[in-house]
Design a protein around this motif. Sequence first.
Motif, PDB file in Angstrom:
ATOM      1  N   ASP A 140       0.814  -1.213   0.000  1.00  0.00           N
ATOM      2  CA  ASP A 140       0.000   0.000   0.000  1.00  0.00           C
ATOM      3  C   ASP A 140       0.855   1.273   0.000  1.00  0.00           C
ATOM      4  O   ASP A 140       0.378   2.346   0.318  1.00  0.00           O
ATOM      5  CB  ASP A 140      -0.940  -0.009   1.213  1.00  0.00           C
ATOM      6  N   GLY A 141       2.115   1.121  -0.336  1.00  0.00           N
ATOM      7  CA  GLY A 141       2.960   2.305  -0.400  1.00  0.00           C
ATOM      8  C   GLY A 141       3.325   2.869   0.960  1.00  0.00           C
ATOM      9  O   GLY A 141       3.520   4.057   1.116  1.00  0.00           O
ATOM     10  N   GLY A 142       3.407   2.016   1.972  1.00  0.00           N
ATOM     11  CA  GLY A 142       3.828   2.441   3.304  1.00  0.00           C
ATOM     12  C   GLY A 142       5.338   2.514   3.387  1.00  0.00           C
ATOM     13  O   GLY A 142       5.997   3.013   2.482  1.00  0.00           O
ATOM     14  N   GLU A 143       5.875   1.985   4.444  1.00  0.00           N
ATOM     15  CA  GLU A 143       7.317   2.013   4.675  1.00  0.00           C
ATOM     16  C   GLU A 143       8.074   1.163   3.648  1.00  0.00           C
ATOM     17  O   GLU A 143       9.194   1.451   3.310  1.00  0.00           O
ATOM     18  CB  GLU A 143       7.620   1.446   6.066  1.00  0.00           C
ATOM     19  N   ASP A 144       7.433   0.116   3.206  1.00  0.00           N
ATOM     20  CA  ASP A 144       8.122  -0.849   2.363  1.00  0.00           C
ATOM     21  C   ASP A 144       7.959  -0.520   0.890  1.00  0.00           C
ATOM     22  O   ASP A 144       7.100   0.258   0.513  1.00  0.00           O
ATOM     23  CB  ASP A 144       7.579  -2.252   2.626  1.00  0.00           C
ATOM     24  N   TYR A 145       8.784  -1.170   0.085  1.00  0.00           N
ATOM     25  CA  TYR A 145       8.595  -1.087  -1.358  1.00  0.00           C
ATOM     26  C   TYR A 145       7.492  -2.061  -1.734  1.00  0.00           C
ATOM     27  O   TYR A 145       7.264  -3.051  -1.048  1.00  0.00           O
ATOM     28  CB  TYR A 145       9.885  -1.479  -2.070  1.00  0.00           C
ATOM     29  N   SER A 146       6.832  -1.767  -2.810  1.00  0.00           N
ATOM     30  CA  SER A 146       5.822  -2.714  -3.253  1.00  0.00           C
ATOM     31  C   SER A 146       6.131  -3.136  -4.682  1.00  0.00           C
ATOM     32  O   SER A 146       6.879  -2.472  -5.394  1.00  0.00           O
ATOM     33  CB  SER A 146       4.442  -2.088  -3.176  1.00  0.00           C
ATOM     34  N   TYR A 147       5.569  -4.258  -5.067  1.00  0.00           N
ATOM     35  CA  TYR A 147       5.700  -4.685  -6.458  1.00  0.00           C
ATOM     36  C   TYR A 147       4.403  -5.320  -6.903  1.00  0.00           C
ATOM     37  O   TYR A 147       3.594  -5.755  -6.082  1.00  0.00           O
ATOM     38  CB  TYR A 147       6.899  -5.613  -6.644  1.00  0.00           C
ATOM     39  N   THR A 148       4.209  -5.294  -8.204  1.00  0.00           N
ATOM     40  CA  THR A 148       2.981  -5.867  -8.760  1.00  0.00           C
ATOM     41  C   THR A 148       3.342  -6.749  -9.945  1.00  0.00           C
ATOM     42  O   THR A 148       4.476  -6.697 -10.445  1.00  0.00           O
ATOM     43  CB  THR A 148       2.020  -4.762  -9.260  1.00  0.00           C
ATOM     44  N   ASN A 149       2.401  -7.548 -10.380  1.00  0.00           N
ATOM     45  CA  ASN A 149       2.586  -8.422 -11.540  1.00  0.00           C
ATOM     46  C   ASN A 149       3.735  -9.411 -11.374  1.00  0.00           C
ATOM     47  O   ASN A 149       4.306  -9.879 -12.350  1.00  0.00           O
ATOM     48  CB  ASN A 149       2.812  -7.608 -12.824  1.00  0.00           C
ATOM     49  N   GLY A 150       4.116  -9.690 -10.133  1.00  0.00           N
ATOM     50  CA  GLY A 150       5.114 -10.730  -9.896  1.00  0.00           C
ATOM     51  C   GLY A 150       6.540 -10.351 -10.232  1.00  0.00           C
ATOM     52  O   GLY A 150       7.425 -11.198 -10.217  1.00  0.00           O
ATOM     53  N   VAL A 151       6.766  -9.095 -10.557  1.00  0.00           N
ATOM     54  CA  VAL A 151       8.117  -8.690 -10.924  1.00  0.00           C
ATOM     55  C   VAL A 151       8.569  -7.500 -10.090  1.00  0.00           C
ATOM     56  O   VAL A 151       7.850  -6.505  -9.972  1.00  0.00           O
ATOM     57  CB  VAL A 151       8.212  -8.321 -12.425  1.00  0.00           C
ATOM     58  N   ILE A 152       9.738  -7.611  -9.498  1.00  0.00           N
ATOM     59  CA  ILE A 152      10.292  -6.505  -8.724  1.00  0.00           C
ATOM     60  C   ILE A 152      11.222  -5.684  -9.609  1.00  0.00           C
ATOM     61  O   ILE A 152      12.133  -6.222 -10.245  1.00  0.00           O
ATOM     62  CB  ILE A 152      11.086  -7.027  -7.508  1.00  0.00           C
ATOM     63  N   ASP A 153      10.956  -4.413  -9.650  1.00  0.00           N
ATOM     64  CA  ASP A 153      11.832  -3.476 -10.352  1.00  0.00           C
ATOM     65  C   ASP A 153      12.714  -2.813  -9.305  1.00  0.00           C
ATOM     66  O   ASP A 153      12.222  -2.177  -8.375  1.00  0.00           O
ATOM     67  CB  ASP A 153      10.963  -2.440 -11.058  1.00  0.00           C
ATOM     68  N   PHE A 154      14.020  -2.971  -9.441  1.00  0.00           N
ATOM     69  CA  PHE A 154      14.917  -2.473  -8.400  1.00  0.00           C
ATOM     70  C   PHE A 154      15.219  -0.983  -8.509  1.00  0.00           C
ATOM     71  O   PHE A 154      15.977  -0.451  -7.707  1.00  0.00           O
ATOM     72  CB  PHE A 154      16.246  -3.250  -8.445  1.00  0.00           C
TER      73      PHE A 154
END
Length: 138
Positions: free
Chosen positions: A94-108
Motif C-alpha cells: 500500500d505504499g507504506g514504509e516498504d517497497y511494493s511490487y505488482t505483476n510478480g516482478v520486482i523493479d529495483f
Amino acid sequence: MAPKLDVRRANAEKKYAGDLSFAFEADPSLIGIPLVAFSSPVEAKLHYEILEDDSVEITGSLAFTLKGSCSRCLKETERRVCGEAEGYFVLGGDGGEDYSYTNGVIDFGEFLRDSVIFLMPARLVCGETCVAPDYQEE
Ligand SMILES: [Zn+2]
C-alpha cells in the motif's frame, strides 16, 4: 534499465533465495556534491529471499567511485564508496514504509536509487590535507 527480479518465475522454479550481481549507471542527479561525478558504474551484489507471503527481502552491498573536485581545496580527487543496501518488497503493497511490487516482478530502480542516495557522502574530500581531524562534516 535497472535489473528486475521475476518473483513469479523464481517461485515456479523453486528458487526462493538467490544472489544477484550486476552493475548499472546511476543517475548523476543522485550526487549532491558540486563538481563531482560517478567515475564507475554502481556495482551491486544482492541476495534475495522470497518469503511465504511473496514478500521479498533484499540484502547486499553497493559500491561506486566518485571523482571530482575536493569540496575543500578543489583538487581533483577520487573516492570509493561502499556500503550495505537492504529493502523489503511487499506484493501489491500500500505504499507504506516498504517497497511494493505488482505483476510478480520486482523493479529495483527505486530501491537502488534510494540506496545510492543513502550511501552518498555529504562531501568529497581529498585524502592528503583535507581529511584533517578538525574538519567537521556538517
Ligand atoms: Zn582537498
